[in-house]
Design a protein around this motif. Structure first.
Motif, mmCIF file in Angstrom:
data_model
loop_
_atom_site.group_PDB
_atom_site.id
_atom_site.type_symbol
_atom_site.label_atom_id
_atom_site.label_comp_id
_atom_site.label_asym_id
_atom_site.label_seq_id
_atom_site.Cartn_x
_atom_site.Cartn_y
_atom_site.Cartn_z
ATOM 1 N N MET A 240 0.826 -1.204 0.000
ATOM 2 C CA MET A 240 0.000 0.000 0.000
ATOM 3 C C MET A 240 0.862 1.256 0.000
ATOM 4 N N ASN B 26 2.081 1.857 -3.459
ATOM 5 C CA ASN B 26 1.025 2.447 -4.277
ATOM 6 C C ASN B 26 0.867 3.942 -4.016
ATOM 7 N N ALA B 27 1.203 4.377 -2.794
ATOM 8 C CA ALA B 27 1.100 5.786 -2.435
ATOM 9 C C ALA B 27 2.360 6.571 -2.787
ATOM 10 N N GLY C 290 -9.158 -0.190 -0.132
ATOM 11 C CA GLY C 290 -8.164 0.807 0.245
ATOM 12 C C GLY C 290 -7.845 1.772 -0.875
ATOM 13 N N MET C 291 -7.778 1.264 -2.094
ATOM 14 C CA MET C 291 -7.558 2.143 -3.248
ATOM 15 C C MET C 291 -8.677 3.175 -3.376
ATOM 16 N N GLU D 128 -8.276 5.971 -1.010
ATOM 17 C CA GLU D 128 -7.186 6.880 -1.373
ATOM 18 C C GLU D 128 -7.526 7.725 -2.589
ATOM 19 N N ALA E 169 -8.975 9.429 2.392
ATOM 20 C CA ALA E 169 -7.820 9.299 3.280
ATOM 21 C C ALA E 169 -7.273 10.667 3.652
ATOM 22 N N SER E 170 -7.186 11.552 2.676
ATOM 23 C CA SER E 170 -6.698 12.906 2.948
ATOM 24 C C SER E 170 -7.643 13.644 3.888
ATOM 25 N N THR F 298 -3.243 2.561 6.355
ATOM 26 C CA THR F 298 -2.003 2.937 5.660
ATOM 27 C C THR F 298 -2.132 4.235 4.865
ATOM 28 N N PRO F 299 -3.183 4.427 4.054
ATOM 29 C CA PRO F 299 -3.293 5.716 3.347
ATOM 30 C C PRO F 299 -3.399 6.908 4.302
ATOM 31 N N VAL G 296 0.165 7.825 5.581
ATOM 32 C CA VAL G 296 0.938 8.620 4.623
ATOM 33 C C VAL G 296 0.442 10.059 4.594
ATOM 34 N N ALA G 297 -0.888 10.229 4.521
ATOM 35 C CA ALA G 297 -1.451 11.574 4.456
ATOM 36 C C ALA G 297 -1.179 12.351 5.739
#
Length: 468
Positions: free
Chosen positions: A164, A167-168, A338-339, A342, A347-348, A391-392, A395-396
């Protein structure tokens, strides 16, 4: 909110409700969510295709086959049986040595077969010393889970978070990048279990016997029903003839081996030296190729699995039987979910809401809260679900704070596997729960403090190895 965000949020909520409700299998729920997102146009067919062909799924498939070959060779069972001889010399310390060795193996092999093979040996060692097996079987499960934190391939959660993150747009982790953090957490958890946790599990011997007998009778009834259903299931029943799927009551857990007969069968497999030697050489080759960055872990594991078939160490049918498709499909379906989270910006948005709370606390405060949120979610949902959902956001959140995302990604890996407070938080917990006749509160009494100990250890270790 636009249509895609609303649709993704509704599907996500539906998936979570279905998992908690528990009437449908977790992999079926995940695949249904993926199908709905595809039909609604939230994700594109190419993205769904990428989820099913993701490096995490390929790596896990290959590793499952290799681990199954090692299991079929009888090597692991032979090594564990040999450890029984230490009991006469070292007493209960020999049991802890076996548990520690199983934890080390858990960093490289799937946790479930390790516990399946070791549990009857640990039980017999305890019984020979006139000690309650309950004092050791739960620590066995916990230590093997902690061992899975030592390497990138120690658990499917680590591989999934790594996938993941890739992918990000984040750099991938190496095979041993997380070993330092995992080792500190595992040592802290192991010391707690040795000095404190195991002592919480002592019960009068007669009480243990009554409980275990009740559990055995219940398991025999489950086994009889499963055998009857397998006889009527045709080729599908034969394919899974060795497994009785047992799912967490909330529906979010992976399928596990719940057939009590498997304990005895697995622990007494005859050693086949040639098959064992070739399987170990290929497995070590996969580890070496990946560690030296000669090839990605997915490519190395896939090649190793195919080589086992070509060398006739295992047959193609045995390789298919070892694939554990229920886990692979669960992961693929949840990757699609999950995609959607995102690509639609959810997610953001979640990270933006969280950042308002944690900004005054700085990166370290944010990491502490983030680990706790992940840990709590893992007790309710499966590891794969939590990894994909969190996970997303990790990252955000890191990007919003202007820091490196890797500490937060490592926190997801560690917390998503640290499900100790319930008997259904991890598949190996279910195995020992059925075998030893624990109560739900046994796991709460030992697991909640273990969660706190490993949480504190992680907050010390992660910033050391992965600075902000």
């Amino acid at each position: 909110m636009n249509f895609d965000q609303i649709a993704a949020l509704v599907v996500l909520a539906g998936v979570i409700v279905a998992l908690v409700h528990g009437k449908l299998r977790a992999d079926v729920v995940a695949l249904t969510g993926a199908a709905l997102l595809l039909m609604l146009g939230v994700v594109r067919p190419v993205e769904v295709q990428g989820a099913f062909a993701s490096p995490a799924v390929i790596a896990l498939a290959g590793l499952f086959v290799i681990a199954y070959a090692i299991e079929l060779s009888g090597l692991l069972a032979w090594l564990i049986r040999k450890a029984q001889g230490l009991t006469r010399v070292m007493g209960s310390q020999a049991i802890w040595m076996v548990i520690a060795a199983c934890g080390s193996v858990g960093g490289f092999l799937n946790n479930t077969p390790v516990v399946v093979l070791a549990a009857p040996v640990v039980r017999d060692m305890a019984t020979s010393l006139n000690l309650s097996p309950k004092r050791f079987l739960m620590p066995l499960s916990y230590v093997v889970v902690l061992g899975g934190l030592l390497t990138l391939i120690g658990t499917s959660t680590n591989l999934l978070v790594n996938d993941m993150a890739r992918n990000a747009g984040q750099p991938v982790f190496g095979l041993f990048d997380i070993t330092g953090v995992g080792l500190i957490i595992a040592l802290a958890g192991g010391l707690y279990l040795y000095f404190v946790g195991a002592r919480q599990l002592d019960r009068p011997a007669r009480f243990d016997e009554v409980r275990m007998r009740r559990r055995q009778l219940a398991a025999e009834r489950v086994q009889a029903r499963a055998a009857a259903s397998q006889r009527s299931a045709g080729w599908l029943g034969r394919l899974f003839r060795q497994a009785v799927p047992v799912y967490r009551p909330d529906g979010s857990g992976d399928a596990v081996l719940g057939d009590v007969a498997l304990y005895e069968e697995g622990a007494h497999k005859p050693l086949q030296p040639m098959q064992a030697a070739v399987s170990i050489v290929i497995f070590l080759g996969v580890i070496l190729v990946s560690a030296l960055n000669i090839a990605p872990i997915a490519a190395a594991a896939f090649a190793g699995a195919v080589l086992l078939i070509l060398l006739r160490v295992i047959t193609a049918d045995e390789a298919y039987a070892g694939l554990r498709p229920e886990i692979l499909l669960l992961i693929a379906g949840m990757v699609v979910v999950g995609m959607a989270i995102e690509v639609t910006g959810l997610a953001s948005a979640a990270a933006s809401g969280l950042i308002d709370i944690v900004r005054p606390l700085g990166p370290m405060g944010a990491l502490i809260i983030f680990y706790g949120v992940t840990l709590f979610a893992t007790e309710l949902l499966s590891n794969a679900t939590v990894a994909v959902l969190i996970t997303p956001v990790a990252v955000a959140l890191a990007e919003s704070l202007g820091v490196d995302p890797r500490p937060f990604l490592v926190a997801v890996m560690m917390a998503a596997s640290a499900a100790f407070a319930t008997p259904f938080g991890y598949q190996t917990n279910v195995l020992v729960f059925n075998m030893a006749g624990y109560s739900y509160l046994d796991f709460v009494r030992v697991g909640v403090p273990l969660n706190l100990v490993t949480w504190a250890a992680a907050m010390v270790a992660i910033p050391i190895f992965f600075p902000f």
